[in-house]
Design an enzyme around this catalytic site. Sequence first.
Site, PDB file in Angstrom:
ATOM      1  N   ASN A 245       0.854  -1.190   0.000  1.00  0.00           N
ATOM      2  CA  ASN A 245       0.000   0.000   0.000  1.00  0.00           C
ATOM      3  C   ASN A 245       0.897   1.250   0.000  1.00  0.00           C
ATOM      4  O   ASN A 245       1.676   1.459   0.943  1.00  0.00           O
ATOM      5  CB  ASN A 245      -0.884  -0.048   1.253  1.00  0.00           C
ATOM      6  CG  ASN A 245      -1.828   1.131   1.326  1.00  0.00           C
ATOM      7  OD1 ASN A 245      -1.441   2.254   1.051  1.00  0.00           O
ATOM      8  ND2 ASN A 245      -3.054   0.887   1.730  1.00  0.00           N
TER       9      ASN A 245
ATOM     10  N   HIS B 299       1.028   6.255   1.796  1.00  0.00           N
ATOM     11  CA  HIS B 299       1.769   7.218   2.606  1.00  0.00           C
ATOM     12  C   HIS B 299       2.974   7.822   1.887  1.00  0.00           C
ATOM     13  O   HIS B 299       3.565   8.778   2.387  1.00  0.00           O
ATOM     14  CB  HIS B 299       2.115   6.624   3.966  1.00  0.00           C
ATOM     15  CG  HIS B 299       0.842   6.371   4.726  1.00  0.00           C
ATOM     16  ND1 HIS B 299      -0.034   7.387   5.034  1.00  0.00           N
ATOM     17  CD2 HIS B 299       0.233   5.235   5.130  1.00  0.00           C
ATOM     18  CE1 HIS B 299      -1.107   6.886   5.635  1.00  0.00           C
ATOM     19  NE2 HIS B 299      -0.964   5.573   5.699  1.00  0.00           N
TER      20      HIS B 299
ATOM     21  N   ARG C  34       4.000  18.875   0.916  1.00  0.00           N
ATOM     22  CA  ARG C  34       4.599  20.075   0.349  1.00  0.00           C
ATOM     23  C   ARG C  34       3.935  20.504  -0.959  1.00  0.00           C
ATOM     24  O   ARG C  34       4.407  21.405  -1.627  1.00  0.00           O
ATOM     25  CB  ARG C  34       6.103  19.859   0.116  1.00  0.00           C
ATOM     26  CG  ARG C  34       6.913  19.842   1.377  1.00  0.00           C
ATOM     27  CD  ARG C  34       7.009  21.265   1.941  1.00  0.00           C
ATOM     28  NE  ARG C  34       7.568  21.281   3.277  1.00  0.00           N
ATOM     29  CZ  ARG C  34       8.861  21.486   3.554  1.00  0.00           C
ATOM     30  NH1 ARG C  34       9.725  21.672   2.589  1.00  0.00           N
ATOM     31  NH2 ARG C  34       9.276  21.507   4.793  1.00  0.00           N
TER      32      ARG C  34
ATOM     33  N   ARG D  50      -9.342   8.123  -1.107  1.00  0.00           N
ATOM     34  CA  ARG D  50     -10.318   8.564  -0.100  1.00  0.00           C
ATOM     35  C   ARG D  50     -11.171   9.680  -0.647  1.00  0.00           C
ATOM     36  O   ARG D  50     -10.742  10.441  -1.530  1.00  0.00           O
ATOM     37  CB  ARG D  50      -9.592   9.030   1.164  1.00  0.00           C
ATOM     38  CG  ARG D  50      -8.834   7.928   1.884  1.00  0.00           C
ATOM     39  CD  ARG D  50      -8.301   8.439   3.205  1.00  0.00           C
ATOM     40  NE  ARG D  50      -9.361   8.512   4.185  1.00  0.00           N
ATOM     41  CZ  ARG D  50      -9.554   7.623   5.161  1.00  0.00           C
ATOM     42  NH1 ARG D  50      -8.743   6.601   5.314  1.00  0.00           N
ATOM     43  NH2 ARG D  50     -10.539   7.773   5.999  1.00  0.00           N
TER      44      ARG D  50
ATOM     45  N   HIS E 192      -4.462  11.582   0.468  1.00  0.00           N
ATOM     46  CA  HIS E 192      -3.151  11.108  -0.007  1.00  0.00           C
ATOM     47  C   HIS E 192      -3.236  10.783  -1.511  1.00  0.00           C
ATOM     48  O   HIS E 192      -2.791  11.571  -2.344  1.00  0.00           O
ATOM     49  CB  HIS E 192      -2.574   9.973   0.847  1.00  0.00           C
ATOM     50  CG  HIS E 192      -3.550   8.986   1.415  1.00  0.00           C
ATOM     51  ND1 HIS E 192      -4.392   8.258   0.627  1.00  0.00           N
ATOM     52  CD2 HIS E 192      -3.783   8.599   2.698  1.00  0.00           C
ATOM     53  CE1 HIS E 192      -5.102   7.456   1.401  1.00  0.00           C
ATOM     54  NE2 HIS E 192      -4.777   7.650   2.675  1.00  0.00           N
TER      55      HIS E 192
ATOM     56  N   THR F  25      -7.001   6.456   9.972  1.00  0.00           N
ATOM     57  CA  THR F  25      -6.884   5.321   9.061  1.00  0.00           C
ATOM     58  C   THR F  25      -8.190   4.528   9.158  1.00  0.00           C
ATOM     59  O   THR F  25      -9.044   4.869   9.967  1.00  0.00           O
ATOM     60  CB  THR F  25      -5.651   4.450   9.411  1.00  0.00           C
ATOM     61  OG1 THR F  25      -5.572   3.370   8.481  1.00  0.00           O
ATOM     62  CG2 THR F  25      -5.749   3.876  10.823  1.00  0.00           C
ATOM     63  N   THR F  26      -8.334   3.496   8.328  1.00  0.00           N
ATOM     64  CA  THR F  26      -9.580   2.732   8.343  1.00  0.00           C
ATOM     65  C   THR F  26      -9.739   2.070   9.706  1.00  0.00           C
ATOM     66  O   THR F  26      -8.963   1.191  10.076  1.00  0.00           O
ATOM     67  CB  THR F  26      -9.543   1.665   7.226  1.00  0.00           C
ATOM     68  OG1 THR F  26      -9.018   2.286   6.056  1.00  0.00           O
ATOM     69  CG2 THR F  26     -10.929   1.144   6.936  1.00  0.00           C
TER      70      THR F  26
ATOM     71  N   GLU G 192     -11.163  -9.194   2.921  1.00  0.00           N
ATOM     72  CA  GLU G 192      -9.878  -8.883   3.549  1.00  0.00           C
ATOM     73  C   GLU G 192     -10.146  -8.757   5.041  1.00  0.00           C
ATOM     74  O   GLU G 192     -10.941  -7.915   5.473  1.00  0.00           O
ATOM     75  CB  GLU G 192      -9.279  -7.586   2.990  1.00  0.00           C
ATOM     76  CG  GLU G 192      -7.952  -7.262   3.662  1.00  0.00           C
ATOM     77  CD  GLU G 192      -7.116  -6.248   2.913  1.00  0.00           C
ATOM     78  OE1 GLU G 192      -7.168  -6.225   1.661  1.00  0.00           O
ATOM     79  OE2 GLU G 192      -6.414  -5.464   3.571  1.00  0.00           O
TER      80      GLU G 192
ATOM     81  N   HIS H 187      -3.710  -4.618   7.722  1.00  0.00           N
ATOM     82  CA  HIS H 187      -3.811  -3.467   8.634  1.00  0.00           C
ATOM     83  C   HIS H 187      -2.930  -3.669   9.861  1.00  0.00           C
ATOM     84  O   HIS H 187      -3.075  -4.635  10.592  1.00  0.00           O
ATOM     85  CB  HIS H 187      -5.244  -3.177   9.096  1.00  0.00           C
ATOM     86  CG  HIS H 187      -5.431  -1.700   9.364  1.00  0.00           C
ATOM     87  ND1 HIS H 187      -4.984  -1.092  10.508  1.00  0.00           N
ATOM     88  CD2 HIS H 187      -5.957  -0.713   8.600  1.00  0.00           C
ATOM     89  CE1 HIS H 187      -5.247   0.202  10.451  1.00  0.00           C
ATOM     90  NE2 HIS H 187      -5.833   0.466   9.300  1.00  0.00           N
TER      91      HIS H 187
HETATM   92  N1  PXP Z   1      -5.891  -3.089   3.932  1.00  0.00           N
HETATM   93  C1  PXP Z   1      -6.842  -2.134   4.050  1.00  0.00           C
HETATM   94  C2  PXP Z   1      -8.221  -2.464   3.581  1.00  0.00           C
HETATM   95  C3  PXP Z   1      -6.553  -0.849   4.560  1.00  0.00           C
HETATM   96  O1  PXP Z   1      -7.509   0.078   4.665  1.00  0.00           O
HETATM   97  C4  PXP Z   1      -5.212  -0.569   4.921  1.00  0.00           C
HETATM   98  C5  PXP Z   1      -4.855   0.803   5.407  1.00  0.00           C
HETATM   99  O2  PXP Z   1      -5.035   1.710   4.388  1.00  0.00           O
HETATM  100  C6  PXP Z   1      -4.261  -1.589   4.777  1.00  0.00           C
HETATM  101  C7  PXP Z   1      -4.636  -2.840   4.302  1.00  0.00           C
HETATM  102  C8  PXP Z   1      -2.831  -1.371   5.127  1.00  0.00           C
HETATM  103  O3  PXP Z   1      -2.718  -1.100   6.493  1.00  0.00           O
HETATM  104  P1  PXP Z   1      -1.351  -0.565   7.054  1.00  0.00           P
HETATM  105  O4  PXP Z   1      -1.085   0.728   6.364  1.00  0.00           O
HETATM  106  O5  PXP Z   1      -1.614  -0.404   8.520  1.00  0.00           O
HETATM  107  O6  PXP Z   1      -0.308  -1.583   6.749  1.00  0.00           O
END
Ligand code: PXP
Length: 240
Positions: free
Chosen positions: A9, A12, A20, A47, A52, A102-103, A153, A190
């Site tokens: 993912n 970030h 910036r 989002r 982001h 975050t989610t 998931e 997550h």
């Molecule tokens: N899976 C899902 C559905 C998420 O919402 C997120 C966070 O955006 C992640 C995985 C990844 O989580 P993390 O950034 O904590 O590794």
Amino acid sequence: MTTLRLGINIDHVATLRNARGGTHPCPIQAAIMAASAGADSITAHLREDRRHIRDRDIERLRTEVGKPLNLEMAATEEMLAIALKTRPHAVCLVPEKRAELTTEGGLNVLAVEHSLKQYVAKLQDNGSRVSLFIDPSPEQIKAAARIGARAIELHTGTYAEHPDDPKHLTALANAATQAAALGIEVHAGHGLDYNNVPAIAAIPEIVELNIGHFLIGDAVFVGLDKAVKRMRRIMNEART
Ligand code: PXP
């Protein structure tokens, strides 16, 4: 045992870029690096507030990276239109609250079962594999099966926050077994890091992990290539 895929993912990287207002660091470049380090797919969350990842990032991730794109999104009409047009390999439906960092939890599939069934069908008919981001709850898994989602998931956040409480890991393992028996592909993600990933990677029914925040953070110290390779190695070792 089935192989375990790693989705990276890159949200970030975009968070840092947006701090910036310029173009650096580029999430597409990060995705390409993650892919060459061994990622099987790239995950990005578009989002509602575009804090982001932005629309143009999704178009570019889809066409410039050469790995399957897993588009995380809320089940809104705006996102449906984007997903139908972009046609990512996969869509992961997540709950979304404006003020959250975050989610925070899984989707309540039971509460929106009827509307979600049609929503999921539109995406799957358009060629995207849909997964539902849910807590390891037997009722949510049954609802996911009823609406015809090809994948779920499992939200590993509570497990990650309470690594010493075995009930969270047990709940995830049981949920994976239940979903697989119903013919649903099982993913997880997550809050995963080098220390807590082995126990999740060892659950045989789980075939994909999506990992972001920790790896992008570790990349600040060791580089993205090394961070992804280390995660991959730890996952592979736990799997065997
Ligand atoms: N899976 C899902 C559905 C998420 O919402 C997120 C966070 O955006 C992640 C995985 C990844 O989580 P993390 O950034 O904590 O590794």
